[in-house]
Scaffold this motif. Structure first.
Motif, PDB file in Angstrom:
ATOM      1  N   VAL A  50      67.088  42.969  28.592  1.00 53.97           N
ATOM      2  CA  VAL A  50      66.629  44.299  27.156  1.00 53.97           C
ATOM      3  C   VAL A  50      67.200  44.942  26.703  1.00 53.97           C
ATOM      4  N   LEU A  54      66.723  44.156  22.949  1.00 56.17           N
ATOM      5  CA  LEU A  54      66.193  45.517  21.316  1.00 56.17           C
ATOM      6  C   LEU A  54      65.705  44.442  20.516  1.00 56.17           C
ATOM      7  N   ARG A  55      67.197  44.926  19.897  1.00 53.10           N
ATOM      8  CA  ARG A  55      67.173  44.652  18.722  1.00 53.10           C
ATOM      9  C   ARG A  55      66.337  43.382  17.841  1.00 53.10           C
ATOM     10  N   ILE A  69      56.480  42.025  23.705  1.00 54.71           N
ATOM     11  CA  ILE A  69      56.605  42.951  24.814  1.00 54.71           C
ATOM     12  C   ILE A  69      55.654  42.514  26.100  1.00 54.71           C
TER      13      ILE A  69
END
Length: 153
Positions: A50, A54-55, A69
């Motif tokens: 994650v 994430l970015r 998500i």
């Protein structure tokens, strides 16, 4: 996309179950019981994944980002939450029909997570029909949610 491929390979080869050796050693140090011990290192691996992605996920268009998500949450709900419940059940009650119902729910959630991930990523493609077939390319922008696919010129 690499995460979706990894999830599929994990399901096919049952890679996460091989983490029981590490998880079993860690579980001895915990003040509570863990159903299936692979979950302990599995959560750590998922957290690292994650953080690494994430970015990238946050930079995606909202419809794709939200889909990925949701896909991740669905996969983790099956892989961690339902499998933890299943581990507790099998440790305390054995392999009853209840355990197999939990396995069915777990596997369904994991596969639904994979399918949602792939479906979300497909929103990043545009297509153009040709006489001989169809051409695909990365979309310059994600089409609005009008229900019609956007065809490039």
């Amino acid at each position: 996309m690499p995460a979706c491929v990894f999830f599929s390979l994990d399901e096919t080869l049952e890679l996460h179950e091989r983490l029981d050796l590490i998880g079993g050693r860690i579980a001895l140090l915990l003040p509570f019981e863990v159903g299936f011990t692979w979950i302990i290192p599995g959560i750590a691996i998922a957290a690292v994944l994650v953080l690494l992605l994430l970015r990238l996920v946050l930079s995606l268009p909202p419809s794709v980002r939200n889909g990925i998500i949701l896909a991740g949450a669905t996969f983790v709900a099956g892989a961690v939450v339902v499998e933890t419940i299943g581990g507790y059940w099998i440790n305390n009650n054995g392999m009853t029909w209840h355990f197999f119902a939990l396995v069915l729910i777990e596997e369904t959630l994991e596969m639904a997570g994979i399918a949602l991930c792939l479906a979300s990523l497909l929103h990043l493609l545009e297509f153009k029909r040709h006489d001989g077939g169809t051409a695909y390319r990365m979309a310059e922008r994600v089409p609005e949610q009008s229900g019609r696919p956007r065809i490039f010129r």
